[in-house]
Each structure stands twice: as structure tokens, then as C-alpha cells.
Design an enzyme around this catalytic site. Structure first.
Site, short mmCIF file in Angstrom:
data_model
loop_
_atom_site.label_atom_id
_atom_site.label_comp_id
_atom_site.label_asym_id
_atom_site.label_seq_id
_atom_site.Cartn_x
_atom_site.Cartn_y
_atom_site.Cartn_z
N ASN A 196 1.05 -1.66 -0.38
CA ASN A 196 -0.01 -0.01 -0.36
C ASN A 196 0.92 1.48 -0.26
O ASN A 196 2.02 0.93 -0.12
CB ASN A 196 -1.31 0.24 1.06
CG ASN A 196 0.10 -0.30 2.47
OD1 ASN A 196 1.01 0.62 3.22
ND2 ASN A 196 -0.89 -0.92 3.59
N LEU A 197 0.55 2.41 0.38
CA LEU A 197 1.10 3.43 -0.09
C LEU A 197 1.82 3.78 1.06
O LEU A 197 3.12 4.28 0.90
CB LEU A 197 0.59 5.14 -0.61
CG LEU A 197 -0.40 5.46 -1.93
CD1 LEU A 197 -1.02 6.44 -1.61
CD2 LEU A 197 0.68 5.88 -2.18
N HIS A 198 1.80 3.93 2.18
CA HIS A 198 1.85 3.54 3.26
C HIS A 198 3.87 2.51 3.29
O HIS A 198 4.82 3.28 4.21
CB HIS A 198 1.65 3.05 4.60
CG HIS A 198 2.22 3.19 6.04
ND1 HIS A 198 3.16 4.36 6.57
CD2 HIS A 198 2.44 2.07 6.86
CE1 HIS A 198 3.62 4.02 7.62
NE2 HIS A 198 3.51 2.66 7.37
N GLU A 199 3.46 1.62 3.33
CA GLU A 199 4.38 0.60 2.68
C GLU A 199 5.35 1.04 1.80
O GLU A 199 6.50 0.51 1.52
CB GLU A 199 3.93 -0.42 1.85
CG GLU A 199 3.65 -1.33 3.39
CD GLU A 199 2.22 -2.92 3.66
OE1 GLU A 199 1.81 -3.85 4.17
OE2 GLU A 199 1.95 -2.66 2.18
N ASP A 264 -6.12 -8.19 1.53
CA ASP A 264 -5.91 -9.85 1.33
C ASP A 264 -7.01 -9.96 0.10
O ASP A 264 -6.91 -11.01 -0.76
CB ASP A 264 -6.39 -10.31 2.22
CG ASP A 264 -5.85 -10.21 3.96
OD1 ASP A 264 -4.60 -9.82 3.59
OD2 ASP A 264 -6.04 -10.82 4.99
#
Length: 479
Positions: A196-199, A264
Site C-alpha cells: 500500500n502507499l504507506h509501505e 487480502d
């Protein structure tokens, strides 16, 4: 997009490897504050256990009709046994490895009036020695699968993921990874990663503009030996980026109830669609649609092939063959729907030549609940009931036509001479909430009515549209 490839969902063979968890939910009402501390008192009235973490990824895959195995670590405890039993009910091949020195990762949520009051986590981080146990089991079961999905929740099960990916790629498997570590070099060799964007930002990704984002993503996958990145971007949708192309997919405009487990669902759907033979861009488009469906539901929800098929036509305006659930899988799909709290309606008939009366009747039946199951007389049964010239259309073709109706969720055949060509036995297997029959019947004349009423269900009789009948249609054709 070729929707006929949805017929191939059951051909996808996928192994999920990662951090498995048991999600436990305690529901109750709150009416007072504890005299012992300034906290609400919850009178627990309901318990619920669900597969979580990597097990939820496997559950999403199973509910899309693919063959799925699950490889992870559990403790030698009650939670591990509960999780094993859940997997059996989900048609997931358990490859779980138990360890004696650590507990099964469990997360207990106390919920009142749809609000989570507290979460209690029981977990310890697994070591490389534990991860080695998974690596050993992985080598033994890889031949049974074509795709491997690594679901990393940073709980230690995938401490040796670099070695695991290497083994999977050496045997020709397609590898997908939902990453948690900012060190993407750990995932070298992967075909797809789904941060995701954070990761993405933690891994060094830059998001100043679309051009900067694309260039940054390409640098990261090139540097770390990864073929493609599917970047999930919340309200901005998703982007599929490889060395040559970037494809953007807008977020579905649905009411968001809960984003739990959406990641998921994305990686599970992507793996299944690739396994069914879809091109990567089409597989991501469907994964994006699946995410839009699950975030409109409460909790870590799943999506069914029927829902995907309907939404593809509705939102993407794609022409193609409607998904028809294989007869052997219908009972399992009904059980999944019951677990989701959906109301099951059942009706039956020959439906040899579909006409306006049938369509109106089935729409009325569907309006009684959430899901409509149509029991369909098989060919031999129709011949016994209607004569040697019937049916006009064989079972498979009648099922395809019925499945294409928006009101019909599942079609399942019945009709043996021993059962007097009635659906009574099928109704006992399904135990619908509502049994609907069309015509001039009384309740005591309807096959299966006694079972439904005995189990707390309802029986309703609907009238057919005047002037419409299959016999009249056939007679008019002959003239």
C-alpha cells in the site's frame, strides 16, 4: 476482457504461505460502567471465530472456487485447533505446522453496538528456526500448486522468505507477495508485490506526482529483482507498474463500511484470476473491483464469483458470459452465504423455455431475501413429468439461461425417480430460510415445506403471470 475465463477459476492452484491468525470476536451490549474501573461492562451474548492473516487470504481464494492450500505456524493449543477446524469448513487444504513453544497468534475483539471497545492480542514472534520448519514443508508441497502467495504480517513466519521465494521460482511457480518489510530485496524474484502507499513510502518510494511515483516504483522493482508492483492507493484506486507500463484503476464508488482485509482480497483475487488464465491488466481490474465490494461489507469480508460477475457487467459495462457456479460447488457457496448472515430463498421448476412469467416470478422470489437458489429438474425428471418430447432444452443450457438472470444466484439440479421428481431431499440439504412455490398450491402440498417450517423458515406461494406457460409457447411454435 474475456469473462468466459471465469469458468477456469477452479483450475487455479494456489498455495498461501505466511502468518496465520485466529480472529476472535465477542459481541454484547453495554449498559453500565464497571464499579471496579472506569470501563464499560459488556454482557457477552455471541462469540465468533474467523480465519485471519494469511488464513484470510486463503479463505478469499477458496471462496473464489480455486484450489488453495495454507502453510503457516500455529501453537499446540486450543486456538490452533479452532483454526484447523475453520479451514476444513472453508475447503482449504491445511499445511499448518504446529510448534510447542509458542502460541497460535490470536486477536480477540470485544464489540458492542458495532463499536470495537478493545482488542487483546496473544502473540509472540516466531524465530528463524520456526520459519525453517515452513521452508522444509514448502519444499514437500510445492508440486501441488502453480502459484505461491506470501502473506507477510511481520510475525516471523516468513523470516526466511528470501529462501522460500528462491525455491518457489526454481520450480517455476508464479510468486505474489503482500510485503511488510521496507527492505524489498527480501522479495527478490517475486513476480508481483502488492504494497500500500504507506509501505511503498517506507521502502523508499516517492509520490510527488504520477510521473515521480511511476519512476520511483520502477527503480524499486528493478533494484530488487521484482517483475511488477501492484500499488494499492486507497481512494486513488490501484496502479499496476512494471518496467514498461503503468496502468491505473480508479477506486470503485461504493459506500465504504470497513477496509479490514481489503488487501487480502486484492492479492487473493489477483492470484486466482491469473491462475484462471487472465492477462495481468484484466486480473488487476477484477481485483480492484473485488476490493470495492469487500469494503462495502463489515469485517474481513470476502467476495464471490457471482458478485464479481454481476459487478463487472454493472460497473465496467463488459459484455461476456455470466458466471455459473459449478453444480458441485453450489452447496458450499450457500453455506458461505449463511455464514455471512444472508437470507436464502429457494424455489424450483423445469424452466424449459424461459418466458416473461418465469422472469417475473423469479424476481418476486428473490425479493423475499438476499440470495435465490433455483432447483432445476434434470432432463430425465422432465421427461417423466412432461413426456418424451421434453425437455426442449437440456439441463446445462437451461442452467446457463437461468444463471444470467439478475435475480438468480445459484442453480442446482435435482430429480430422481426414487424421490418422485421432487426437490424435498435438496431442500433438506440447503435448509433455506424461505421456500417459494408458484401456482395454486397449499402449503401442505409443497415438497420440502414441512422441513423448512420445522427449522423456523417460511413458505410462500406466488401467482404466475396469467397467459404465460411453456406449453403455450411450444404450442404456438408448432402452429
Amino acid at each position: 476482457m474475456d469473462l468466459s475465463l471465469l469458468k477456469n477459476l477452479s483450475k487455479a492452484r494456489i498455495l498461501v504461505v505466511g502468518d496465520v491468525m485466529l480472529d476472535r470476536y465477542w459481541y454484547g451490549d453495554t449498559g453500565r460502567i464497571s464499579p471496579e474501573a472506569p470501563v464499560p461492562v459488556v454482557k457477552v451474548s455471541k462469540f465468533e471465530d474467523k480465519a485471519g492473516g494469511a488464513a484470510n487470504v486463503a479463505k478469499n481464494i477458496a471462496r473464489l472456487d480455486a484450489k488453495v492450500g495454507l502453510l503457516g505456524l500455529i501453537g499446540e493449543d486450543e486456538s490452533g485447533q479452532i483454526l484447523e477446524n475453520i479451514l476444513k469448513g472453508e475447503k482449504i487444504s491445511s499445511q499448518l505446522v504446529s510448534v510447542c513453544d509458542l502460541p497460535t497468534i490470536s486477536k480477540m475483539r470485544v464489540i458492542s453496538r458495532h463499536q470495537q471497545l478493545v482488542r487483546l492480542d496473544l502473540e509472540e514472534t516466531f524465530s528463524e528456526q520456526h520459519s525453517q520448519l515452513l521452508l522444509n514443508r514448502l519444499e514437500l508441497v510445492l508440486d501441488e500448486y502453480d502459484f505461491v502467495v506470501f502473506s507477510d504480517y511481520s510475525k516471523g513466519s516468513l523470516s526466511l522468505i528470501k529462501e522460500m521465494v528462491s525455491i518457489a521460482k526454481a520450480t517455476g511457480k508464479t510468486v505474489l507477495i503482500d510485503p511488510k518489510s521496507p527492505d524489498l530485496h527480501l522479495y527478490e524474484g517475486a513476480d508481483y508485490i502488492t504494497p500500500n502507499l504507506h509501505e511503498f513510502n517506507l521502502a523508499g518510494g516517492k509520490t510527488g506526482s504520477e510521473e515521480i511515483l511511476a519512476q520511483s516504483a520502477r527503480e524499486l522493482i528493478s533494484k530488487n529483482g521484482i517483475k511488477a508492483m501492484l500499488l494499492t492507493r486507497s481512494e486513488q484506486g490501484m496502479s499496476l507498474i512494471n518496467a514498461d507500463e503503468k496502468h491505473d484503476f480508479a477506486a470503485q464508488q461504493l459506500e465504504v463500511s470497513d477496509v479490514t482485509g481489503a488487501g487480502d482480497t486484492v492479492i487473493a483475487t489477483l492470484a486466482v484470476m491469473l491462475g484462471a488464465g487472465m492477462a495481468p491488466k484484466d486480473a488487476v481490474e477484477i481485483a480492484n473491483l473485488a476490493a470495492g465490494i469487500v469494503v462495502s461489507k463489515l469485517g474481513a469480508a470476502t467476495v464471490s464469483p457471482e458478485e464479481l460477475s454481476q459487478k463487472l457487467g454493472q460497473y465496467l459495462h463488459i459484455n461476456g458470459e455470466h458466471y455459473q457456479t459449478p453444480f458441485d460447488d453450489v452447496l458450499q457457496h450457500i453455506e458461505f452465504a449463511k455464514q455471512n448472515g444472508e437470507t436464502i430463498v429457494f424455489t424450483n421448476g423445469c424452466f424449459d423455455i424461459l418466458h416473461a412469467g418465469h422472469v417475473r416470478y423469479l424476481a418476486q422470489a428473490k425479493a423475499r431475501g438476499d440470495r435465490l437458489v433455483v432447483g432445476l429438474n434434470n432432463d430425465e425428471s422432465i421427461t417423466r413429468l412432461k413426456g418424451p418430447e421434453r425437455p426442449i432444452n437440456p439441463l446445462d443450457e437451461r442452467a446457463i439461461v437461468l444463471s444470467a438472470l439478475a435475480s438468480v444466484d445459484w442453480v442446482i439440479p435435482f430429480g430422481s425417480a426414487e424421490e418422485n421428481d421432487t426437490p424435498a431431499k435438496l431442500i433438506e440439504q440447503i435448509s433455506p430460510d424461505i421456500l417459494v412455490k408458484g401456482g395454486d398450491y397449499t402449503v401442505d402440498q409443497i415438497a420440502g415445506a414441512d422441513h423448512v417450517l420445522r427449522h423456523g423458515g417460511k413458505v410462500e406461494v406466488l401467482t404466475f403471470l396469467d397467459g404465460c406457460s411453456t406449453s403455450k409457447v411450444i404450442s404456438k411454435i408448432k402452429q
